[in-house]
Design an enzyme around this catalytic site. Structure first.
Site, PDB file in Angstrom:
ATOM      1  CB  THR A 264       9.748  -1.124  -2.731  1.00  0.00           C
ATOM      2  OG1 THR A 264       8.623  -1.939  -2.416  1.00  0.00           O
ATOM      3  CG2 THR A 264      10.372  -1.687  -4.005  1.00  0.00           C
ATOM      4  CG  ASP A 265       7.499  -3.975   1.358  1.00  0.00           C
ATOM      5  OD1 ASP A 265       7.206  -3.538   0.224  1.00  0.00           O
ATOM      6  OD2 ASP A 265       6.667  -4.075   2.286  1.00  0.00           O
ATOM      7  CD  GLU A 266       5.347  -3.665  -4.047  1.00  0.00           C
ATOM      8  OE1 GLU A 266       5.189  -4.139  -5.176  1.00  0.00           O
ATOM      9  OE2 GLU A 266       4.668  -2.742  -3.596  1.00  0.00           O
TER      10      GLU A 266
ATOM     11  CE  LYS B 182      12.176   1.228  -6.375  1.00  0.00           C
ATOM     12  NZ  LYS B 182      12.600   2.661  -6.386  1.00  0.00           N
TER      13      LYS B 182
HETATM   14  P1  NAD Z   1       5.231   8.644  -7.024  1.00  0.00           P
HETATM   15  O1  NAD Z   1       4.767   7.860  -8.197  1.00  0.00           O
HETATM   16  O2  NAD Z   1       4.259   9.457  -6.248  1.00  0.00           O
HETATM   17  O3  NAD Z   1       6.394   9.655  -7.487  1.00  0.00           O
HETATM   18  C1  NAD Z   1       7.437   9.291  -8.345  1.00  0.00           C
HETATM   19  C2  NAD Z   1       8.137  10.577  -8.792  1.00  0.00           C
HETATM   20  O4  NAD Z   1       9.222  10.218  -9.658  1.00  0.00           O
HETATM   21  C3  NAD Z   1       7.219  11.508  -9.582  1.00  0.00           C
HETATM   22  O5  NAD Z   1       7.390  12.843  -9.145  1.00  0.00           O
HETATM   23  C4  NAD Z   1       7.688  11.346 -11.013  1.00  0.00           C
HETATM   24  O6  NAD Z   1       7.476  12.501 -11.820  1.00  0.00           O
HETATM   25  C5  NAD Z   1       9.165  11.065 -10.802  1.00  0.00           C
HETATM   26  N1  NAD Z   1       9.779  10.361 -11.925  1.00  0.00           N
HETATM   27  C6  NAD Z   1       9.333   9.229 -12.539  1.00  0.00           C
HETATM   28  N2  NAD Z   1      10.162   8.878 -13.527  1.00  0.00           N
HETATM   29  C7  NAD Z   1      11.168   9.798 -13.527  1.00  0.00           C
HETATM   30  C8  NAD Z   1      12.335   9.953 -14.306  1.00  0.00           C
HETATM   31  N3  NAD Z   1      12.630   9.100 -15.300  1.00  0.00           N
HETATM   32  N4  NAD Z   1      13.158  10.998 -14.034  1.00  0.00           N
HETATM   33  C9  NAD Z   1      12.869  11.877 -13.041  1.00  0.00           C
HETATM   34  N5  NAD Z   1      11.761  11.783 -12.290  1.00  0.00           N
HETATM   35  C10 NAD Z   1      10.928  10.744 -12.517  1.00  0.00           C
HETATM   36  O7  NAD Z   1       5.995   7.611  -6.113  1.00  0.00           O
HETATM   37  P2  NAD Z   1       6.194   7.503  -4.534  1.00  0.00           P
HETATM   38  O8  NAD Z   1       5.123   6.670  -3.985  1.00  0.00           O
HETATM   39  O9  NAD Z   1       6.462   8.848  -3.988  1.00  0.00           O
HETATM   40  O10 NAD Z   1       7.529   6.624  -4.486  1.00  0.00           O
HETATM   41  C11 NAD Z   1       8.811   7.241  -4.412  1.00  0.00           C
HETATM   42  C12 NAD Z   1       9.877   6.178  -4.241  1.00  0.00           C
HETATM   43  O11 NAD Z   1       9.610   5.403  -3.077  1.00  0.00           O
HETATM   44  C13 NAD Z   1       9.931   5.183  -5.405  1.00  0.00           C
HETATM   45  O12 NAD Z   1      11.288   4.897  -5.672  1.00  0.00           O
HETATM   46  C14 NAD Z   1       9.221   3.960  -4.871  1.00  0.00           C
HETATM   47  O13 NAD Z   1       9.692   2.784  -5.474  1.00  0.00           O
HETATM   48  C15 NAD Z   1       9.589   4.018  -3.402  1.00  0.00           C
HETATM   49  N6  NAD Z   1       8.625   3.372  -2.502  1.00  0.00           N
HETATM   50  C16 NAD Z   1       7.299   3.703  -2.572  1.00  0.00           C
HETATM   51  C17 NAD Z   1       6.408   3.089  -1.683  1.00  0.00           C
HETATM   52  C18 NAD Z   1       4.928   3.418  -1.714  1.00  0.00           C
HETATM   53  O14 NAD Z   1       4.159   2.747  -1.020  1.00  0.00           O
HETATM   54  N7  NAD Z   1       4.477   4.420  -2.433  1.00  0.00           N
HETATM   55  C19 NAD Z   1       6.874   2.147  -0.751  1.00  0.00           C
HETATM   56  C20 NAD Z   1       8.254   1.858  -0.702  1.00  0.00           C
HETATM   57  C21 NAD Z   1       9.112   2.495  -1.586  1.00  0.00           C
HETATM   58  P1  TYD Z   2      -1.219  -0.737  -4.132  1.00  0.00           P
HETATM   59  O1  TYD Z   2      -1.663   0.492  -3.415  1.00  0.00           O
HETATM   60  O2  TYD Z   2      -1.261  -0.753  -5.617  1.00  0.00           O
HETATM   61  O3  TYD Z   2       0.246  -1.070  -3.596  1.00  0.00           O
HETATM   62  P2  TYD Z   2       1.163  -2.412  -3.812  1.00  0.00           P
HETATM   63  O4  TYD Z   2       0.639  -3.195  -4.936  1.00  0.00           O
HETATM   64  O5  TYD Z   2       2.473  -1.789  -4.123  1.00  0.00           O
HETATM   65  O6  TYD Z   2       1.126  -3.132  -2.508  1.00  0.00           O
HETATM   66  O7  TYD Z   2      -2.077  -1.962  -3.617  1.00  0.00           O
HETATM   67  C1  TYD Z   2      -2.136  -2.288  -2.246  1.00  0.00           C
HETATM   68  C2  TYD Z   2      -2.981  -3.531  -2.121  1.00  0.00           C
HETATM   69  O8  TYD Z   2      -4.325  -3.209  -2.480  1.00  0.00           O
HETATM   70  C3  TYD Z   2      -2.568  -4.650  -3.059  1.00  0.00           C
HETATM   71  O9  TYD Z   2      -2.764  -5.913  -2.401  1.00  0.00           O
HETATM   72  C4  TYD Z   2      -3.532  -4.525  -4.222  1.00  0.00           C
HETATM   73  C5  TYD Z   2      -4.799  -4.024  -3.559  1.00  0.00           C
HETATM   74  N1  TYD Z   2      -5.667  -3.163  -4.410  1.00  0.00           N
HETATM   75  C6  TYD Z   2      -7.027  -3.458  -4.544  1.00  0.00           C
HETATM   76  O10 TYD Z   2      -7.542  -4.440  -3.965  1.00  0.00           O
HETATM   77  N2  TYD Z   2      -7.793  -2.655  -5.327  1.00  0.00           N
HETATM   78  C7  TYD Z   2      -7.284  -1.585  -5.978  1.00  0.00           C
HETATM   79  O11 TYD Z   2      -8.033  -0.888  -6.712  1.00  0.00           O
HETATM   80  C8  TYD Z   2      -5.887  -1.271  -5.819  1.00  0.00           C
HETATM   81  C9  TYD Z   2      -5.278  -0.090  -6.529  1.00  0.00           C
HETATM   82  C10 TYD Z   2      -5.120  -2.099  -5.018  1.00  0.00           C
END
Ligand code: NAD
Ligand code: TYD
Length: 335
Positions: free
Chosen positions: A123-125, A151
């Site tokens: 992630t960019d975080e 992460k």
């Molecule tokens: P999500 O929460 O929708 O899914 C996570 C999945 O991982 C779920 O299916 C969960 O059951 C599984 N999981 C959790 N713990 C586990 C474990 N110990 N063993 C096996 N499976 C496990 O998440 P997402 O949004 O699909 O994110 C997927 C990946 O992408 C993550 O690594 C996240 O850090 C990365 N990512 C997400 C975003 C975003 O905006 N959502 C952005 C950049 C990177």
């Molecule tokens: P989020 O979807 O939790 O992603 P991330 O924290 O990984 O960027 O949040 C996106 C942005 O939205 C973040 O600045 C927090 C804000 N946010 C709210 O203002 N209200 C909410 O209820 C949630 C879940 C997030």
């Protein structure tokens, strides 16, 4: 290709799995613990496809990982498995440490033993917050939350396996994803469902925090590009085409969902809240990838998807999510 996709039952992992099965003819074995965020419903249209296999298990469980590798005989492991919500990491960091540190370690050891390529989804975080300018792969790592810190730890472990053992590992760091199948704890699906239900729209602080939005199919394609064309040991950022302040995103959703501005409620800010994320994707663009979905179009399609797929979100919204919501926001959702 034959792939072992860990965490493939979640939002992005299932999008990636669908893409690889349908567009690339890959064989995909998913290993997933099925936490609250992982759902077999996410495979509704691919479960019967030849080449798809699902195994329930945790990445920190060596036996489960070995069994999955034996069943899949993959050329590569792609690791999406993670706890992914910053607010949950602030309330209860335990599982973040276990899944990201121990889970990544177990997978890296397994990849080393079996001589398998490895891709870590990140992630960019990990770079922290940036007021002006853009993060590149060379930027310092300054994570702010337990989510991003764990992460970051996982990314460093992956790099150590490349440097120490020569494991052919790559990292792909995405910006904020949105699209169908995203669990409604995250900003966009939460606001869409609340807007459609007439619930209040809880904006943290002034709502001027900026995120760089990428559609989950664009990020999934970037991961595929890095897997196929990336250089071992390298990191590749994949950001979306548009940056927008949260409050502007919420206003767009209000318009698309036919909700009211009066539903907006400014609530207490998130502790340690990162102000802005911005990602340069030049390096992965040089591999031939570019995002295809403009935020404006992708958001409209996403609102429509949630409107049309109540079968997907109704069981979530009527289940444990209500308890989570009450704890996090101090109020109940509409029935
Ligand atoms: P999500 O929460 O929708 O899914 C996570 C999945 O991982 C779920 O299916 C969960 O059951 C599984 N999981 C959790 N713990 C586990 C474990 N110990 N063993 C096996 N499976 C496990 O998440 P997402 O949004 O699909 O994110 C997927 C990946 O992408 C993550 O690594 C996240 O850090 C990365 N990512 C997400 C975003 C975003 O905006 N959502 C952005 C950049 C990177
Ligand atoms: P989020 O979807 O939790 O992603 P991330 O924290 O990984 O960027 O949040 C996106 C942005 O939205 C973040 O600045 C927090 C804000 N946010 C709210 O203002 N209200 C909410 O209820 C949630 C879940 C997030």
């Amino acid at each position: 290709m034959k792939l072992l996709v860990c965490g493939g039952a979640g939002f992005i992992g299932s999008t990636f799995t669908r893409l690889r099965l349908k567009d690339h003819g890959d064989e995909v074995t998913v290993l997933d613990k099925l936490t609250y965020a992982g759902r077999e419903e996410n495979f509704h249209d691919i479960a019967e496809k030849p080449g798809f296999r699902f195994i329930r298990g945790a990445v920190e469980d060596r036996e489960a990982v070995t069994a999955a590798l034996d069943a899949a005989s993959p050329e590569a492991i792609v690791n999406f498995a993670a706890e992914t919500h910053v607010d949950r990491s602030i309330a209860e960091p335990d599982a973040f440490v276990t899944t990201h540190a121990l889970g990544t370690y177990v997978l890296l050891e397994a990849a080393r033993e079996h001589g398998v390529r490895y891709l870590q989804v990140s992630t960019d975080e990990v770079y922290g917050s940036i007021d002006a300018g853009t993060f590149t792969e060379e930027s310092a790592l300054r994570p702010s939350s337990p989510y991003s810190a764990t992460k970051t730890g996982a990314d460093l472990l992956v790099q150590s396996y490349f440097h120490t053992y020569g494991l052919p590992a790559v990292i792909c760091r995405g910006s904020n994803n949105y699209g169908p199948y995203q669990y409604p704890e995250k900003l966009i699906p939460l606001m869409i469902l609340n807007a459609l239900h007439g619930d209040s729209l809880p904006v943290y602080g002034d709502g001027m925090q900026v995120r760089n939005w990428i559609h989950s199919t664009d990020f999934s394609r970037a991961i595929g590009h890095v897997l196929e064309h990336g250089t071992p040991g390298e990191v590749y950022n994949a950001g979306g085409p548009d940056e927008e302040a949260n409050i502007a995103v919420v206003r767009r959703i209000i318009e698309l969902a036919g909700a009211r501005d009066s539903q907006i409620e400014h609530v207490t800010d998130r502790p340690g809240h990162d102000r802005r994320y911005s990602l340069s994707s030049e390096k992965v663009r040089a591999l031939g990838w570019a995002p295809q979905v403009r935020f404006e179009d992708g958001l409209a399609q996403t609102v429509e998807w949630y409107r049309e797929n109540a079968w997907w979100w109704e069981p979530i919204r009527s289940g444990d999510y209500r308890t989570y919501y009450e704890r996090q926001y101090g109020r109940s959702l509409q029935p």
